[in-house]
Design a protein around this motif. Structure first.
Motif, PDB file in Angstrom:
ATOM      1  N   CYS A  17      -1.767  -2.000  -4.235  1.00  0.00           N
ATOM      2  CA  CYS A  17      -0.971  -0.767  -4.139  1.00  0.00           C
ATOM      3  C   CYS A  17      -1.903   0.434  -4.055  1.00  0.00           C
ATOM      4  N   ALA A  18      -2.555   0.578  -2.906  1.00  0.00           N
ATOM      5  CA  ALA A  18      -3.580   1.608  -2.736  1.00  0.00           C
ATOM      6  C   ALA A  18      -3.035   3.025  -2.874  1.00  0.00           C
ATOM      7  N   ARG A  57       0.820  -1.220   0.000  1.00  0.00           N
ATOM      8  CA  ARG A  57       0.000   0.000   0.000  1.00  0.00           C
ATOM      9  C   ARG A  57       0.853   1.269   0.000  1.00  0.00           C
TER      10      ARG A  57
END
Length: 197
Positions: free
Chosen positions: A137-138, A100
Motif C-alpha cells: 500500500c504505497a 497502491r
C-alpha cells in the motif's frame, strides 16, 4: 447517450455515488479453513459491479474505490501459536496492483509477546501485516488501530515494558514512508468505568 461522452467530472461524481462509502466498508471474515478473502456485507450501498462494465469505466472508477474508502480488517483467531491475524494478505492478493491506491486501513491494535519479564516482542503476525501494508500500500496515509478493552495488551498494562512495546510499534510505523496519520480507537462499553490507554 453514450456514457463515455458525458463530461469526466460528471462521470466521476456518478462513480463516487456508486463506490464511495461514508464509513468503513464492513467486511465479514470466514473463520473456516482455508482462509478466503473477506466477504463484504451486501447492504452497504456500494455497487462494485460498475467496474466490470468496460475497461474504460474500470480505469476511471477503480482509483475512487480504493483511495476514497476505509478498509477495515477484522480480528481473526487462528492457532495458539498465532492467536491474532487479519485477512490483509488474501485481500491485497485479490486486488493486486490496486493496493497502491489504498489510503486508509483499519487493523486490530497489534499484540505483543512477552517471553521474559521487562521485555516485549511484537507478535509475528502483526509484523507480517505491517510489512505487507508497507510493501503493498504505497499510498497509505492513515492507519487506524482498533483495540477494545478486553483485548488490551498485557505488555501495555505494565509500565516496565509498555515504553519498550510502544517504541517497537513506533519503529514499525516509521518504516511506512507514506504514513501521515495514526488513529487509535479504544472501544469503551457502557458498563466500563474507565478507558484503557
Amino acid at each position: 447517450m453514450n456514457f463515455s461522452k458525458i463530461a469526466i467530472e460528471i462521470r466521476l461524481k456518478i462513480y463516487s455515488e456508486l463506490l464511495v462509502h461514508s464509513g468503513p466498508i464492513d467486511y465479514i471474515a470466514d473463520y473456516g479453513p482455508p482462509s478466503p478473502p473477506l466477504f463484504r456485507r451486501q447492504r452497504d450501498g456500494l455497487c462494485p459491479a460498475v467496474l466490470r462494465v468496460s475497461r474504460i469505466m474500470h480505469g476511471e472508477a477503480s482509483p475512487l474505490l480504493y483511495s476514497s474508502n476505509c478498509f477495515p480488517f477484522p480480528e481473526v483467531f487462528t492457532t495458539p501459536s498465532a492467536p491474532t491475524s487479519t485477512h490483509i494478505g488474501p485481500f491485497l492478493d485479490q486486488i493486486g496492483s490496486h493496493g497502491r491506491l489504498i489510503r486508509h486501513i483499519c487493523i486490530p491494535f497489534p499484540t505483543f509477546d512477552y517471553p521474559q519479564p521487562a521485555r516485549a516482542i511484537l507478535h509475528e503476525a502483526h509484523i507480517e501485516n505491517l510489512e505487507l501494508i508497507r510493501d503493498t500500500c504505497a499510498g497509505i496515509r492513515t492507519l487506524e488501530l482498533l483495540g477494545p478493552p478486553e483485548h488490551c495488551n498485557y505488555a501495555l498494562s505494565h509500565s516496565a515494558i509498555a515504553a519498550e512495546a510502544l517504541n517497537l510499534l513506533d519503529t514499525r510505523f516509521k518504516s511506512i514512508p507514506s504514513l501521515e496519520e495514526i488513529i487509535v480507537n479504544l472501544k469503551v462499553y457502557p458498563n466500563e468505568t474507565r478507558a484503557m490507554i
